[in-house]
Design a protein around this motif. Structure first.
Motif, PDB file in Angstrom:
ATOM      1  N   HIS A  38       0.677  -1.186  -0.110  1.00  0.00           N
ATOM      2  CA  HIS A  38       0.224  -0.009  -0.058  1.00  0.00           C
ATOM      3  C   HIS A  38       0.908   1.332  -0.031  1.00  0.00           C
ATOM      4  CE1 HIS A  38      -2.931   3.034   1.179  1.00  0.00           C
ATOM      5  NE2 HIS A  38      -3.727   2.240   0.968  1.00  0.00           N
ATOM      6  N   GLU A  39       0.506   2.310  -0.922  1.00  0.00           N
ATOM      7  CA  GLU A  39       1.439   3.490  -0.822  1.00  0.00           C
ATOM      8  C   GLU A  39       1.378   4.198   0.388  1.00  0.00           C
ATOM      9  OE1 GLU A  39      -0.215   5.760  -4.093  1.00  0.00           O
ATOM     10  OE2 GLU A  39       0.466   4.204  -5.476  1.00  0.00           O
ATOM     11  N   ASP A  40       0.619   4.099   1.417  1.00  0.00           N
ATOM     12  CA  ASP A  40       0.428   4.932   2.652  1.00  0.00           C
ATOM     13  C   ASP A  40      -0.168   4.292   3.666  1.00  0.00           C
ATOM     14  OD1 ASP A  40       0.246   6.992   4.415  1.00  0.00           O
ATOM     15  OD2 ASP A  40      -1.132   8.003   3.433  1.00  0.00           O
ATOM     16  N   ARG A  57       0.628   4.103   6.736  1.00  0.00           N
ATOM     17  CA  ARG A  57       0.462   5.096   7.901  1.00  0.00           C
ATOM     18  C   ARG A  57      -0.969   5.328   8.035  1.00  0.00           C
ATOM     19  NH1 ARG A  57       3.900   6.270  11.517  1.00  0.00           N
ATOM     20  NH2 ARG A  57       5.652   6.416  10.240  1.00  0.00           N
ATOM     21  N   ARG A  58      -1.732   5.983   6.787  1.00  0.00           N
ATOM     22  CA  ARG A  58      -3.117   6.103   6.996  1.00  0.00           C
ATOM     23  C   ARG A  58      -3.929   5.210   7.011  1.00  0.00           C
ATOM     24  NH1 ARG A  58      -7.057   5.839   3.168  1.00  0.00           N
ATOM     25  NH2 ARG A  58      -5.617   5.056   1.440  1.00  0.00           N
ATOM     26  N   GLU A  66      10.451   1.654   9.824  1.00  0.00           N
ATOM     27  CA  GLU A  66      10.972   1.559   8.646  1.00  0.00           C
ATOM     28  C   GLU A  66      11.952   0.434   8.707  1.00  0.00           C
ATOM     29  OE1 GLU A  66      10.644   3.539   5.828  1.00  0.00           O
ATOM     30  OE2 GLU A  66       9.122   4.558   6.711  1.00  0.00           O
ATOM     31  N   SER A 118       5.133  -0.376   2.318  1.00  0.00           N
ATOM     32  CA  SER A 118       5.111   0.792   1.330  1.00  0.00           C
ATOM     33  C   SER A 118       5.757   0.433   0.141  1.00  0.00           C
ATOM     34  CB  SER A 118       5.443   2.075   2.049  1.00  0.00           C
ATOM     35  OG  SER A 118       6.522   2.211   2.667  1.00  0.00           O
ATOM     36  N   ARG A 119       6.976  -0.326   0.266  1.00  0.00           N
ATOM     37  CA  ARG A 119       8.098  -0.277  -0.708  1.00  0.00           C
ATOM     38  C   ARG A 119       7.842  -1.711  -1.641  1.00  0.00           C
ATOM     39  NH1 ARG A 119      13.147   0.138   1.546  1.00  0.00           N
ATOM     40  NH2 ARG A 119      12.373   2.404   1.884  1.00  0.00           N
TER      41      ARG A 119
END
Length: 123
Positions: A77-79, A81-82, A100, A121-122
């Protein structure tokens, strides 16, 4: 000789199909696809397909300590944290807080049936 490819379909057996499908669509951000199977809700995850499905005969999730123990299921998922913040607000159990790492921002949560899912995210 032919070679088996990477996974192209993963499904979780769930207690409440509608509730689990809504959780993954509304709170985890997956895109639901039309499914010809009345016993499953299917999502596109990019390179593979994910589904939640009704329990198969003889499966009782309530007798298991934890469904899927020993299996790691990760989604990009790109985000994250959201998604993490939204899941915390919803009261979803967080198994591993965001950190991270080599796969970017990563965290793990427990879905409504107890499966542990990781978002990163990656790609």
């Amino acid at each position: 000789m032919t070679t088996t490819s990477s996974p192209d379909f993963v499904s979780f057996q769930v207690r409440d199909l509608r509730a689990s499908a809504d959780f993954y669509e509304k709170h985890v951000g997956m895109r639901r696809l039309p499914a010809p199977n009345p016993h499953a809700e299917v999502f596109s995850t990019g390179g593979s397909t994910f589904a939640v499905r009704t329990l198969l005969p003889g499966t009782d999730l309530d007798t298991l300590g934890q469904p899927g123990v020993g299996i790691a299921v990760w989604f990009h998922h790109e985000d994250p944290r959201r998604i993490h913040e939204a899941l915390v607000a919803l009261g979803t159990p967080i198994v591993q807080e965001p950190f991270e790492g080599p796969f970017g921002l990563t965290f793990s949560f427990r879905d409504p049936d107890g499966y542990v899912v990781t978002l990163h995210s990656r790609a």
